[in-house]
Every structure is written in structure tokens, then in C-alpha cells.
Design a protein around this motif. Structure first.
Motif, mmCIF file in Angstrom:
data_model
loop_
_atom_site.group_PDB
_atom_site.id
_atom_site.type_symbol
_atom_site.label_atom_id
_atom_site.label_comp_id
_atom_site.label_asym_id
_atom_site.label_seq_id
_atom_site.Cartn_x
_atom_site.Cartn_y
_atom_site.Cartn_z
ATOM 1 N N ARG A 1 0.833 -1.192 0.000
ATOM 2 C CA ARG A 1 0.000 0.000 0.000
ATOM 3 C C ARG A 1 0.876 1.253 0.000
ATOM 4 N NH1 ARG A 1 -5.226 0.182 2.038
ATOM 5 N NH2 ARG A 1 -4.817 -1.818 3.065
ATOM 6 N N ASP A 2 0.521 2.240 -0.819
ATOM 7 C CA ASP A 2 1.220 3.522 -0.843
ATOM 8 C C ASP A 2 0.862 4.304 0.420
ATOM 9 O OD1 ASP A 2 2.268 6.054 -1.338
ATOM 10 O OD2 ASP A 2 1.948 5.902 -3.487
ATOM 11 N N GLU B 1 1.448 7.489 1.215
ATOM 12 C CA GLU B 1 0.968 8.862 1.000
ATOM 13 C C GLU B 1 -0.492 8.893 0.538
ATOM 14 O OE1 GLU B 1 3.529 10.914 -1.641
ATOM 15 O OE2 GLU B 1 5.266 10.871 -0.282
ATOM 16 N N THR B 2 -0.864 8.038 -0.386
ATOM 17 C CA THR B 2 -2.220 8.050 -0.931
ATOM 18 C C THR B 2 -3.126 6.997 -0.310
ATOM 19 O OG1 THR B 2 -1.628 6.526 -2.727
ATOM 20 C CG2 THR B 2 -1.318 8.889 -3.121
ATOM 21 N N ASP B 3 -2.560 6.068 0.486
ATOM 22 C CA ASP B 3 -3.296 4.967 1.093
ATOM 23 C C ASP B 3 -3.955 4.080 0.033
ATOM 24 O OD1 ASP B 3 -3.931 3.590 3.442
ATOM 25 O OD2 ASP B 3 -5.967 4.368 3.423
ATOM 26 N N GLN B 4 -3.374 4.047 -1.154
ATOM 27 C CA GLN B 4 -3.891 3.234 -2.253
ATOM 28 C C GLN B 4 -3.163 1.904 -2.296
ATOM 29 O OE1 GLN B 4 -3.302 4.965 -6.092
ATOM 30 N NE2 GLN B 4 -4.289 3.305 -7.213
ATOM 31 N N GLU C 1 11.381 6.337 -10.025
ATOM 32 C CA GLU C 1 10.286 6.568 -9.090
ATOM 33 C C GLU C 1 10.729 6.291 -7.659
ATOM 34 O OE1 GLU C 1 7.203 4.019 -10.425
ATOM 35 O OE2 GLU C 1 6.604 5.302 -12.078
ATOM 36 N N LYS D 1 8.879 5.711 -3.681
ATOM 37 C CA LYS D 1 7.646 5.545 -2.921
ATOM 38 C C LYS D 1 7.959 5.028 -1.525
ATOM 39 C CE LYS D 1 4.526 4.607 -6.806
ATOM 40 N NZ LYS D 1 3.650 3.602 -7.444
#
Length: 359
Positions: free
Chosen positions: A97-98, A100-103, A148, A150
Motif C-alpha cells: 500500500r502507498d 501517501e495516498t493509502d492506495q 520513481e 515511494k
């Protein structure tokens, strides 16, 4: 090995190498033209599910995973070398899960299948790339593209077909020991199980299912009592829940019906989807109940608990009733696995029609 089911790490892909602006210089060749190569690609970071790993402890202490940058281009038509990719091996069932975005980026459900987390930057163009019939001596070059970066959270949810649910000392560890190859710690005090245990139950040739045992729940777990809800996530992938109830508690003042209702309430507070899963009632420790009182005690429990679903009477210690329970579980799991595939309408033959709708 310590069981760790959560970790937060930084993943950084490599930058692409810069392109080179160079011209051919050789004896007797005054106008050799451009020969600067492109830069190499930066390394990417992949995650791979590995069935031989069952914990995220490797990522509890190694928090940063950074790939190398690609090499710069050189003269003489030499392109820069691409950097090696980084492979992060994780348990099957890990959710990435990311932060920062909680995605949710991906879920690792297939053994050995690589999943890209962050992509390395492409290499820059050398002046050889810009050569045309009208621009025979280009001096343009481009830098490499950045990779990138993350910050991701790793969350492990074990893959099991059946999950055991119940109060501490209900006999869940004894049950999983009796029916599978798992060997968890068993003792006569509460909270003996401190992390989930998985076991494979062999029903017959090429017939098996996976069962999971998690630490016991108590009333008030939503407020942090006991071990709280931190291990209930491991039951979210199961197809069936077994609610194990101790019919012969050590303390005579303890009411098994009230304890069973408290467990169900905590389950509902945590997740409605988990509460709606198929759930069977398993009444355990019947070996400690006199034979002439078993039927009456079971009937009284089911009546006061107002239970309408399947009920199994077992003794995990003596393995009485376990064989029938295993067969019923396998039939339920096998039926749930048979998913009818829908026909894709894109591959269905088109119906013939005539203009104006006339046949």
C-alpha cells in the motif's frame, strides 16, 4: 523466528544515465559525425511472492531499498549499461500500500510472479540519436529520467481456507494440532498463541485445505483489550470461520454463551464483511463433560445462544468428532472453489441481422 505482519519501507528506483555528445575522431576521417551513445536504464524494484517465507521480519530492519543508476553513454557508439533490478521476496498474501495516498498498489497472491513497485528511469539520448540528413553534426544530448520513489506499507494477510475464532484457552491450538501438521505452543494459560499459525489438513489423495489459528479474542478487543484486533486481518481471506467454544471452562462462574456472544460482537465491530462470512459452531472439550450430561449441555447452549447454523461436538484432545468435522469442512471449501466462469460476450458469435430488422 519472530512473526512480523506489518512493515513500512522506502523503495527507490535508479535514475537513467545521461546521453553523450561525442564525435568520431580518426586519422584521415575529418568529418566522422556523431557517435555519442544513449544512457542506460536505471534499476527497478520488483516484489515477488515466495511461499517459503511466512513473515515480514526482513523488512522490519532493512527499511530502504535503492536500485543503482544506469551508466552514462560514451563515445564510439557505446550505450550505457542498464542497472540491475532489485527483487524483494515477500510472503504470499502480502498487500503493498502507498503510504501517501493509502492506495493499494498490488496484492501478492501467486507464487513466483514478479510485480513492479517502482520503475527505473529511462536513459538519456546521446547526439547519435539526433542525427538526421539535415543535422549531421548535432550537439544535443539529454539527461536521464529520474526513477520513481515511494514509501510503501507492507501488510501480511495469510492465505487460508478456514480460520479458527474463539476465546483464549478455547482449544484452538489443540484442534489445529489434532487435524493438521502445525505444532503451535500449547499450555494451560490464556494467550499462549501470540501469532497466527498455519496448518495443512490432508483429507485424502490430492485433497487438502489450509487452516489458520489466530490469538484468542476477548471482550473489549476493539478498545485494545488483550491483543486487540491486530490479528483479525488474517481471517479476511478465509472461506469459512470455525467458532470454537469451551463447554467446560475452568471457572464455573464463566458462562460459555456470554463469551461466545462477546466474540461475535467484537467480530462485527472489526469488519462487517468478516462478520458475514460463513461461520460454524464447534463445541470443544466434551471429554471434560460427563457422558450423560453432554446432550443436555449442548442443547442448552444452542438454545440460549439462539444458533441456527451447523453445530459440531468435538474433543480436540481425544480427537473425538474431528474426522467428521474435517470431511464437512473439505466439502464446503471444495464447493466454494468451484467458480463457474462466465462466458465473455466479446467471444460470443454475433447474431446475424438484416437491414430494417427483417428476417
Amino acid at each position: 523466528m519472530k512473526f512480523v505482519d506489518e512493515a513500512t519501507i522506502d523503495v527507490v528506483a535508479g535514475n537513467g544515465g545521461a546521453g553523450c555528445a561525442s564525435f568520431r575522431r580518426e586519422k584521415f576521417i575529418p568529418f566522422g559525425g556523431p557517435n555519442g551513445g544513449d544512457g542506460g536504464r536505471g534499476g527497478s524494484v520488483y516484489a515477488v511472492a515466495d511461499r517459503n517465507i511466512n513473515t515480514l521480519i526482513d523488512y522490519r530492519y532493512a527499511r530502504r531499498h535503492e536500485a543503482r543508476n544506469g551508466e552514462q553513454g560514451r563515445g564510439s557508439d557505446q550505450f550505457g549499461a542498464a542497472a540491475e533490478d532489485i527483487i524483494l521476496r515477500m510472503p504470499v498474501g502480502t498487500i503493498i500500500r502507498d503510504v501517501e495516498t493509502d492506495q493499494i498498489l498490488t496484492e501478492l497472491l501467486v507464487h513466483g510472479e514478479p510485480v513492479l513497485i517502482v520503475k527505473g528511469g529511462d536513459g538519456g539520448f546521446g547526439n547519435l540519436h539526433f542525427k538526421t540528413s539535415t543535422n549531421r553534426a548535432p550537439r544535443q544530448k539529454t539527461p536521464g529520467w529520474p526513477g520513481e520513489q515511494k514509501k510503501v506499507k507492507l501488510e501480511l494477510r495469510v492465505l487460508a481456507d478456514v480460520g479458527l475464532l474463539g476465546q483464549p484457552n478455547a482449544g484452538k491450538s489443540t484442534l489445529i494440532t489434532a487435524v493438521s501438521n502445525a505444532r503451535p505452543k500449547i499450555a494451560d494459560y490464556p494467550f499462549t498463541t501470540l501469532h497466527p499459525n498455519l496448518g495443512v489438513v490432508r483429507v485424502g489423495p490430492e485433497q487438502s485445505f489450509v487452516i489458520a489459528d489466530i490469538p484468542g479474542l476477548i471482550e473489549g478487543a476493539a478498545e485494545g483489550a488483550g491483543l486487540g484486533h491486530q490479528f483479525l486481518r488474517h481471517l479476511q481471506r478465509t472461506r469459512l470461520l470455525l467458532h470454537v467454544v469451551d463447554l467446560a471452562p475452568f471457572d464455573p462462574s464463566v458462562d460459555p454463551v456470554q463469551e461466545a456472544k462477546a466474540i461475535v460482537n467484537e467480530l462485527k465491530k472489526y469488519d462487517q464483511g468478516l462478520y458475514d462470512k460463513p461461520r460454524w459452531l464447534v463445541l470443544n472439550k466434551l471429554d471434560m463433560v460427563p457422558a450423560d450430561e453432554r446432550a443436555a449441555r449442548v442443547k442448552d447452549f444452542v438454545k440460549r445462544y439462539k444458533w441456527k447454523g451447523p453445530v459440531f461436538e468435538i474433543s480436540a484432545l481425544t480427537r473425538e468428532g474431528c474426522a467428521g468435522l474435517i470431511q464437512a469442512i473439505y466439502q464446503h471449501v471444495d464447493k466454494a472453489q468451484r467458480i463457474v466462469e462466465e462466458v465473455d460476450p466479446r467471444f460470443q458469435p454475433a447474431e446475424e441481422s438484416t437491414p430494417g430488422g427483417e428476417a
